[in-house]
Write an enzyme that holds these catalytic residues in place. Sequence first.
Site, PDB file in Angstrom:
ATOM      1  N   CYS A 124       0.835  -1.202   0.000  1.00 39.40           N
ATOM      2  CA  CYS A 124       0.000   0.000   0.000  1.00 39.40           C
ATOM      3  C   CYS A 124       0.868   1.249   0.000  1.00 39.40           C
ATOM      4  CB  CYS A 124      -0.925  -0.003   1.227  1.00 39.40           C
ATOM      5  SG  CYS A 124      -1.900   1.510   1.420  1.00 39.40           S
ATOM      6  N   CYS A 167      -0.332   3.815   2.530  1.00 38.63           N
ATOM      7  CA  CYS A 167       0.031   3.468   3.907  1.00 38.63           C
ATOM      8  C   CYS A 167       1.520   3.677   4.190  1.00 38.63           C
ATOM      9  CB  CYS A 167      -0.315   2.003   4.188  1.00 38.63           C
ATOM     10  SG  CYS A 167      -2.037   1.578   3.928  1.00 38.63           S
ATOM     11  N   ASP A 168       2.359   3.163   3.284  1.00 34.41           N
ATOM     12  CA  ASP A 168       3.787   3.059   3.591  1.00 34.41           C
ATOM     13  C   ASP A 168       4.695   3.914   2.719  1.00 34.41           C
ATOM     14  OD1 ASP A 168       2.971   1.162   5.435  1.00 34.41           O
ATOM     15  OD2 ASP A 168       3.239  -0.492   4.032  1.00 34.41           O
TER      16      ASP A 168
END
Length: 398
Positions: free
Chosen positions: A222, A225-226
């Site tokens: 992701c 996300c990251d």
Amino acid sequence: MSHEVIVYSLPGCPHCKALKTYLDNQHIAYTNIDVGADQNAAAEMIRITGQRGVPVTIIDGDKIVVGDDTRKIMEILKGEEPEKKSPVVSAVYHDLVVIGAGAAGLSAAMYGARKGMDMLVLAGSIGGMVNQSYVVENYPGVPDVSGEELMKKIYDHTVKSGGIFVDDVVTGISKTGENFFIETLAGGRYTAKAVIAATGRSPRLSGAKGEIEYLGKGVAICTVCDGPLYKDKVVGILGGGNTAVDMAIELSDIASTIHLIVRSQLKADKVLIDRLKTKKNVVLHKGYTISEFGGGQFLEYVILQKTGGVSALLGKAEQKLPVDGVFLGIGLDPNTSVFEGFAAMNPNKEILIDIDCTTNIPGFFAAGDATSIKAKQIAASVGEGVKALLSAYDYLRR
């Protein structure tokens, strides 16, 4: 006994939101640390946990839980039974329960709320995988919108229409007579006369050597996300479709160099490919896949394997590529394990439906990417969610 709970997260991460919503609903106090806003905190998280992905939860200073694994968190905290909070008492009967709150689930819920149905939505994560879309350009009438913003619009419309959501994850479903019985991770038990399953899909792993060992330590799925954790680093992306190309475009403004590893040819939409060509820090590796992930504590390199041609025949098929991280954009698998043995599925574990989103079980309907429909697009899922709701509505009237 009270516990010290620290959650490392990023604002745009849907898994982080799902975790924090769950903790809030369970009245579990925690300290949230935004690793995107605080680079020192990000470095500290990596040092303490050995993870380059969020969310990460630390309990009492030494117990580490990676991802939104609420079951594991509750096992650690089980000595202290938290008060369960739910907008609806689990013993109450509902005409309809919608499972999932991605594009299909939200559209079904919005239509159901507008019809004034006695309906409840069990939502593990509002918006689902669409939240991970950096930008959505092909949704009719709403161009150039982030996936998260698009899903929020439908969610807000549903709530305004009277929709009720419970942030919980379904762990079991059964049917006795005319009623369905649904169990959840938080211990809830819900009864309904009709159910719509709209559980969507999750990112697929490549299966290459070392991949599992480096999940969260350089292997990620992701970018929302990251991605911020890879600022000014060298990043690989595996895949050649819309997901992978979209990842490369997004990360090109964060990472120093992007290596896009494509098995054969780019298969993304032309508009995305044209935009990719404007990115000067993207290196394209066509005709390769990843055969191995390697390094020390964190990912340091991948082995690129030639997928065919003369080089492979001559034994010159491999090369070592130094990277700090790799994002997987090779497809999605349906989130249907909870329905295995309950509803009929095809060999791909997709719930089999007909043109009206009807399954082999009377009263059980399904919609979106978790089903056997060919089109896996946001707009298609929205339409399928509406069809499923109308079918469920007719079923209940009969």
